[in-house]
Every structure is written in structure tokens, then in C-alpha cells.
Design an enzyme around this catalytic site. Structure first.
Site, PDB file in Angstrom:
ATOM      1  N   LYS A  30     -16.374 -18.160   7.594  1.00 32.39           N
ATOM      2  CA  LYS A  30     -16.769 -18.079   9.005  1.00 32.39           C
ATOM      3  C   LYS A  30     -16.518 -16.679   9.575  1.00 32.39           C
ATOM      4  CE  LYS A  30     -12.253 -19.794  10.556  1.00 32.39           C
ATOM      5  NZ  LYS A  30     -11.532 -20.828  11.323  1.00 32.39           N
ATOM      6  N   TYR A 256       0.473   8.292  27.705  1.00 30.40           N
ATOM      7  CA  TYR A 256       0.330   7.727  29.046  1.00 30.40           C
ATOM      8  C   TYR A 256       1.648   7.175  29.572  1.00 30.40           C
ATOM      9  CZ  TYR A 256      -4.759   7.918  28.402  1.00 30.40           C
ATOM     10  OH  TYR A 256      -6.049   8.339  28.184  1.00 30.40           O
TER      11      TYR A 256
END
Length: 357
Positions: A30, A256
Site C-alpha cells: 500500500k 531560528y
């Protein structure tokens, strides 16, 4: 550009090694074979004698049939309503409920069916023994092609006693079901159950997903494995390179929001890979990478960059491995869940993809 290497030779070796330990395998393919390319993987599996496949999407069923021809057996795990396609592509379909059979009786007469016991997963299927027996009787009364019985364990990768309870329930239900019907195919076990218990004597097949693709379903260093001597090889290698070396003074920040503040005067490496390449932040944040076969800390994580620990021997252009034979997918399941989560996230559009055969 950061690189993803997919090693189909390793996937083939995994399939071969698993097939030696299992009776018969239903390969779960899948979601584009766990994001490792459906066409490539079904060919590899077929080469080692695995020709039974399970997926959740109709389009993937079509691809398998077109790639492998009529010899492949294909089972759609999800309920199906396009019965013309099921017949055209010879797709075995799942029974999610008795109501499903009643409402679609005329459309499914010529199709091959599998009965699902919902168990603890409860996504679809008969909820109890009464419903299982009702579905069997309905199929027999209406002369439907009831081929298989299956279930899916919700707790096979947990070690808190819940798996033992659900296993006992499923096997009890199966025992009663087989008194009423002779199933050609019975598949209950996923990768974790197979790794823990080996092959159930009550089943004809094991239904394997993530372990075929080179990742253990749980921490095998901590929890028991029944399949001693099983060799599983990693399917992917992911790496970037040191593209800059920055000197920081004690107290200076980088990244950051002060994501890393130097605790002493030091040099750090900037790497051209980040979560934008499909590497989960939970895999990167406060974890490690491999540089020159040594484990190094990841200090800061950004969309396209990492800030990493370096030593005096590390140079510009050195490879920085996020996944390789030292740090594999299953080494991080304790942080954020299944290995399949890590594979599904990989960004093929931003990584340089190399295929190894």
C-alpha cells in the site's frame, strides 16, 4: 543536493530471507509500497516467489495486475464499490459487513471475497463471532466465493499484555469460523506478530509490510524476537553534505529563535538537508547523524539545513548520514512511532534519488 539511495537489492534479500521463514507471504504494498515505488517492489517480490499482494487503493491493484499479469493474486484491503473494475482486474475484495453483502449481492456474485474480523483494530469487518457466522451463512446460502479469512492486530508492536488478549480472541473466532467454512486463505499476522511468534499454525499465510522493506516493527534490542537469525537489510540511505563551517563564540546562537546557543567556543557544520526533504523533525531534533562513521549531535533543524557537531577531522563536502546501516529507520520508533511514518514522509521532489539494484 541531499541524496536518497533506495537499495532494491536489499529489499530483495529481505523478501528472500523472510520467505525462508514463512509458509507463504501476502506482501503489503500500500501507499506506493511504503513510498519505495510500487512497480519496482512488486517486481522484486515476484522474483523471489512472492505473488500475493495486498493494498488499499484500486489504482495500485491495477498497476500490480499490469506489471505482473494474471499470476499475481491481489487483495484490496479497503471496501470496494467499483465492482466492474474488480472483475476486470480480478481483484479479491474485502467484506466490511453483512450489510455490504446484502446491498451489493448481485454485483459481487462472480467476485472473490475475504471475510475480515474487526478485532481490536475495528476499521471494518465482523465485530464478533455472531457476525462472522452470519456472513459465512449468507455467503454459503447465496453461493458466493468466500476465499479468505483475515484480521489485523492493533497491539502487536506493544508489550503491555494487550496483544496476547487480542491474539487469543482472533484465534478463538477463527477456530469457530473454520468449523463452518473451509477457507482457502487465512492471514492474520502483520510484521510485528510474525517477528514475535513466528508463523501461526492456524494460518496459511503471513501478511507482511514494513519488515519486507527493511525496518523492524519494534525495538528488537529491548523486546524479544522469535525469528532468531533473521537478517534484515536497510532499504534506504539518506545523506547531505557539509556545505559550510561556522565558528561560534560561547553564547552565540544559530538558527531560528536561538535554536542552538554555543556552550563554548566551537565550530559547527551546516548541512544541505532538512525537514523539507521529508525527514521528520522528530527524527532530527535532539538526535544524531553519522559523519565519517562517527555519531554526531544535531544542534538545530531547519527546512533545508541542519547545524551539526563536528570535530577537527571533518571537512567541507563530507557526507552527513541521517539514515544508513548504522542509524536505521527502526532505531527511531521509540521517538515518534512506526518506521512507515518516516518512509511516507520522504520528499522525492527535493532529494536526488538513486536506485541500487
Amino acid at each position: 543536493m541531499a541524496t536518497l539511495e533506495i537499495n532494491y537489492n536489499n529489499i530483495k534479500k529481505n523478501a528472500f530471507n523472510l520467505k525462508e521463514q514463512a509458509k507463504n507471504i501476502v506482501a503489503v504494498v500500500k501507499n506506493n509500497a511504503y513510498n519505495l515505488n510500487l512497480k519496482e517492489c512488486v517486481k522484486v517480490f515476484s522474483e523471489v516467489g512472492i505473488n500475493y499482494f495486498a493494498t488499499t487503493k484500486i489504482e495500485e491493484c491495477k498497476i500490480i495486475r499490469n506489471e505482473l499479469g494474471q499470476e499475481a493474486q491481489i487483495f484490496l484491503l479497503n471496501p470496494m464499490y467499483d465492482f466492474t473494475v474488480a472483475k476486470k482486474y480480478n481483484i479479491e475484495i474485502n467484506i466490511p459487513s453483512l450489510k455490504y453483502l446484502e446491498q451489493n449481492l448481485d454485483s459481487i456474485r462472480d467476485l472473490t471475497l475475504q471475510l475480515e474480523f474487526a478485532g481490536s483494530m475495528r476499521r471494518a469487518g465482523a465485530k464478533n463471532l455472531e457476525e462472522v457466522l452470519e456472513i459465512i451463512k449468507f455467503c454459503q446460502d447465496n453461493k458466493l466465493k468466500l476465499k479468505g479469512f483475515w484480521s489485523h492486530f492493533a497491539f502487536a508492536d506493544e508489550f503491555n499484555g494487550l496483544y496476547e488478549k487480542e491474539k487469543q480472541l482472533v484465534l478463538e473466532i477463527l477456530k469457530e469460523a473454520t468449523k463452518k467454512h473451509d477457507f482457502e486463505v487465512i492471514h492474520l499476522q502483520n510484521s510485528a506478530s510474525f517477528l514475535r511468534d513466528g508463523v501461526f499454525k492456524e494460518a496459511t499465510h503471513v501478511r507482511l509490510g514494513i519488515i519486507l522493506y527493511g525496518a523492524m516493527p519494534y525495538n528488537i534490542k529491548k523486546y524479544p524476537v522469535r525469528l532468531e537469525g533473521l537478517k534484515i537489510f536497510p532499504p534506504i540511505t539518506v545523506y547531505g553534505e557539509i556545505i559550510n563551517i561556522v565558528s561560534l563564540k560561547k553564547g552565540e546562537c544559530i538558527g531560528y529563535s536561538n535554536s542552538y546557543i554555543a556552550d563554548t567556543n566551537k565550530k559547527v557544520g551546516i548541512v544541505n538537508i532538512g525537514y523539507g526533504d521529508g525527514i521528520l523533525r522528530d527524527r532530527l531534533k535532539n538526535n544524531t547523524c553519522i559523519i565519517n562513521n562517527k555519531e554526531k549531535n544535531i544542534y538545530s533543524t531547519m527546512m533545508s539545513h541542519l547545524v551539526v557537531e563536528i570535530d577537527e577531522n571533518i571537512r567541507l563536502g563530507d557526507r552527513v548520514y541521517v539514515y544508513n546501516e548504522i542509524q536505521q529507520l527502526h532505531d527511531y520508533v521509540k521517538y515518534f512511532g512506526p518506521s512507515s511514518v518516516q518512509l511516507a514522509a520522504l520528499n522525492y521532489d527535493s532529494l536526488n534519488v538513486k536506485k541500487i539494484y
